[in-house]
Each structure stands twice: as structure tokens, then as C-alpha cells.
Scaffold this motif. Sequence first.
Motif, mmCIF file in Angstrom:
data_model
loop_
_atom_site.group_PDB
_atom_site.id
_atom_site.type_symbol
_atom_site.label_atom_id
_atom_site.label_comp_id
_atom_site.label_asym_id
_atom_site.label_seq_id
_atom_site.Cartn_x
_atom_site.Cartn_y
_atom_site.Cartn_z
ATOM 1 N N GLN A 100 19.237 52.085 64.823
ATOM 2 C CA GLN A 100 20.658 52.368 64.740
ATOM 3 C C GLN A 100 21.462 51.527 65.720
ATOM 4 O OE1 GLN A 100 20.930 56.552 65.378
ATOM 5 N NE2 GLN A 100 20.125 57.084 63.347
ATOM 6 N N GLY A 101 20.871 51.132 66.829
ATOM 7 C CA GLY A 101 21.586 50.336 67.820
ATOM 8 C C GLY A 101 22.447 51.226 68.697
ATOM 9 N N PRO A 102 22.889 50.685 69.801
ATOM 10 C CA PRO A 102 23.713 51.470 70.714
ATOM 11 C C PRO A 102 25.090 51.732 70.113
ATOM 12 C CG PRO A 102 23.572 49.174 71.420
ATOM 13 C CD PRO A 102 22.640 49.323 70.278
ATOM 14 N N GLY A 103 25.719 52.796 70.527
ATOM 15 C CA GLY A 103 27.041 53.121 70.036
ATOM 16 C C GLY A 103 28.108 52.234 70.668
ATOM 17 N N LEU A 104 29.331 52.411 70.207
ATOM 18 C CA LEU A 104 30.448 51.622 70.719
ATOM 19 C C LEU A 104 30.787 52.076 72.132
ATOM 20 C CD1 LEU A 104 32.841 51.574 67.627
ATOM 21 C CD2 LEU A 104 31.450 49.697 68.480
ATOM 22 N N THR A 105 30.949 51.129 73.010
ATOM 23 C CA THR A 105 31.414 51.448 74.355
ATOM 24 C C THR A 105 32.919 51.713 74.305
ATOM 25 O OG1 THR A 105 31.841 49.120 74.867
ATOM 26 C CG2 THR A 105 29.629 49.984 75.343
ATOM 27 N N LYS A 118 31.673 55.648 62.124
ATOM 28 C CA LYS A 118 30.218 55.695 61.933
ATOM 29 C C LYS A 118 29.456 54.749 62.852
ATOM 30 C CE LYS A 118 30.746 58.572 58.523
ATOM 31 N NZ LYS A 118 30.344 59.993 58.651
ATOM 32 N N GLY A 119 30.171 53.874 63.553
ATOM 33 C CA GLY A 119 29.484 52.934 64.428
ATOM 34 C C GLY A 119 28.802 51.794 63.702
ATOM 35 N N ALA A 120 29.198 51.527 62.443
ATOM 36 C CA ALA A 120 28.585 50.442 61.665
ATOM 37 C C ALA A 120 29.246 49.116 62.043
ATOM 38 C CB ALA A 120 28.740 50.727 60.163
ATOM 39 N N GLU A 121 28.772 48.527 63.140
ATOM 40 C CA GLU A 121 29.425 47.332 63.675
ATOM 41 C C GLU A 121 29.264 46.113 62.781
ATOM 42 O OE1 GLU A 121 29.661 46.466 67.895
ATOM 43 O OE2 GLU A 121 28.301 48.139 68.269
ATOM 44 N N PHE A 122 28.275 46.118 61.881
ATOM 45 C CA PHE A 122 28.113 44.973 60.991
ATOM 46 C C PHE A 122 29.305 44.816 60.051
ATOM 47 C CE2 PHE A 122 26.448 48.566 58.673
ATOM 48 C CZ PHE A 122 26.828 48.350 57.358
ATOM 49 N N LEU A 123 30.092 45.890 59.869
ATOM 50 C CA LEU A 123 31.274 45.821 59.017
ATOM 51 C C LEU A 123 32.450 45.133 59.702
ATOM 52 C CD1 LEU A 123 31.244 49.336 57.304
ATOM 53 C CD2 LEU A 123 30.631 47.129 56.300
ATOM 54 N N LEU A 124 32.325 44.859 61.006
ATOM 55 C CA LEU A 124 33.396 44.138 61.698
ATOM 56 C C LEU A 124 33.610 42.766 61.076
ATOM 57 C CD1 LEU A 124 33.108 44.733 65.556
ATOM 58 C CD2 LEU A 124 35.061 45.183 64.081
ATOM 59 N N ARG A 125 32.513 42.075 60.777
ATOM 60 C CA ARG A 125 32.621 40.739 60.195
ATOM 61 C C ARG A 125 33.214 40.818 58.791
ATOM 62 N NH1 ARG A 125 28.149 39.333 61.564
ATOM 63 N NH2 ARG A 125 28.596 37.979 63.327
ATOM 64 N N VAL A 126 32.847 41.855 58.045
ATOM 65 C CA VAL A 126 33.410 42.031 56.705
ATOM 66 C C VAL A 126 34.915 42.286 56.785
ATOM 67 C CG1 VAL A 126 33.276 43.379 54.571
ATOM 68 C CG2 VAL A 126 31.202 42.917 55.876
ATOM 69 N N GLY A 127 35.317 43.142 57.724
ATOM 70 C CA GLY A 127 36.741 43.401 57.899
ATOM 71 C C GLY A 127 37.500 42.162 58.321
ATOM 72 N N ALA A 128 36.906 41.355 59.202
ATOM 73 C CA ALA A 128 37.563 40.116 59.630
ATOM 74 C C ALA A 128 37.794 39.183 58.448
ATOM 75 C CB ALA A 128 36.716 39.427 60.700
ATOM 76 N N VAL A 129 36.781 39.048 57.587
ATOM 77 C CA VAL A 129 36.924 38.187 56.408
ATOM 78 C C VAL A 129 37.992 38.741 55.471
ATOM 79 C CG1 VAL A 129 35.725 37.333 54.361
ATOM 80 C CG2 VAL A 129 34.579 37.323 56.571
#
Length: 258
Positions: free
Chosen positions: A25-30, A163-174
Motif C-alpha cells: 500500500q505504501g506510506p500515507g500522505l504526509t 484513498k491515498g492513491a498517489e499514482f493518480l496524481l500523474r493521471v490528474g496532472a495529464v
Amino acid sequence: MMWSNFLMQEEDRRCAAAGRRRGQQGPGLTPEREGKIKLALLLTAVGATLAVLAVGTEFWVELNTYKVNGSAVCDAAHLGLWKMCTKRLWQADVPTGRDTCGPAELPGEANCTYFKFFTTGQNARIFQRTTKKEMNLAAAVIAVVGLAVVALGCLCIIMVLSKGAEFLLRVGAVCFGLSGLLLLVSMEVFRHSIQALLARVSPEPPLAPALVYEYSWSLGCGVAASLVLMLGGGCFLLLTLPPWPWGPLCPKRGPGGT
């Protein structure tokens, strides 16, 4: 003894499985990172608001006739992606140093209609000139697609925060960068449709009046929305990048360093 060993092995397996799940899951958002994401989301929310305002209003361009000596009224029009409004203005209300009628915001007798090519496929006529429906339709469709991409980008960032799904940051940027680009393309297509409108003069009487066109505040909102959305997309993209490569080369010195 055997029973206690069995319980200890089961507990170790459960702890190892939980550790693997946390690792996947990886660490949560700081709090700091979450604050940066919210700040970038606020910026893109401003851009989205400007985009909706631009697409939904009809002050993209104003068409003004020249003032006629001896007449108390003059004609003007303003139009956007969806409808046009023709107005008959009192020349006494028009600024003295202005040769043409307008601006269209002045009070007067207005007649607003939606473009027929969205329903019946017919071109509209403005001041004895005919619209080129293909270009107007293309501009409207591209703008709507741009708004849909904005909504998708906002959904991605909301999923990141909730949800902490940080991989969606790149999708949102695009998504935000693409939406800003689509709005710019829509405005360029609309500009070409205005050029085509001015050139498509009807040969039937009465004669088409001479026109002067000027872009209005709705188009300005569209340009601002495009720039803000692309800037917001760039901010989200920066948040997805790894730390600067020269960071390890410049370690912080302790109090006793020279």
C-alpha cells in the motif's frame, strides 16, 4: 510446548502478511504533501470555474455595425458557442468617440436565440451573413470534452486525498494539462469560425452591413482558464517527480561542520 510453538508461528505469519500489505500500500500522505496537493487543487478549481463560466456564456465575440448619421439606433450582436444575441442600441448611449455600435453590454432591445445547427442542422444568419456550422460544432464539442477532462482530473485528485492513491496524481496532472490545451484549441477553432462568418456574405438583398468584431470577456475567461489549468497540471506533475538529483550531493552540515 508444541501448541505454544504453533501459536507463535501463526502470529509470525500474520505479522509478516500485515507487513507485506503495508509495504504494498505504501506510506500515507504526509501533512506537508497533502497541503501541497490541496493548494494545487485549489488552483485548478479556479481554472475549472473560469472554464465553466467561459463555455456557458455567450460573450465570446461582439459584432458591431457602424453608426449611421441621422439614425437614433444602431445594431450590435454578441455570440458564443451555443447562442447569439442581436441588440438594437440607442446611439445616445454609445460612447462619443466610438465609430461603431456597442459595446453589447449597453441596454437595448435584445433578441437571443440558440443556434439551430444543434437541433435542426441549419446554419444561422447574422447581419446577412451565414455561419459555418461545422466549425461552430467542432468548437463546442472540443470545449465540452475539455470540461469533461477537467471533471476527470478533479476526481483523480479527490481519490488521492481520500484513498491515498498517489499514482493518480500523474493521471490528474495529464487531465488538467490536456483540458487547458483543449480549451485553447476550441478558442482557435471558434476564431476561424468568426473569420468564416464574416466572409460568407449573402448576395440576397438587403445588403450586408459592414461589421467590426472584437473579442469579449468570455473569451478572456477561457484563455485564463486554459493557462491556470495547465499551470495546475504542471504543479501536480512536479509533485510526482522524485527528489532533486543533486540533493544527496549537498548534504547538510552539522553544527560542528566547517
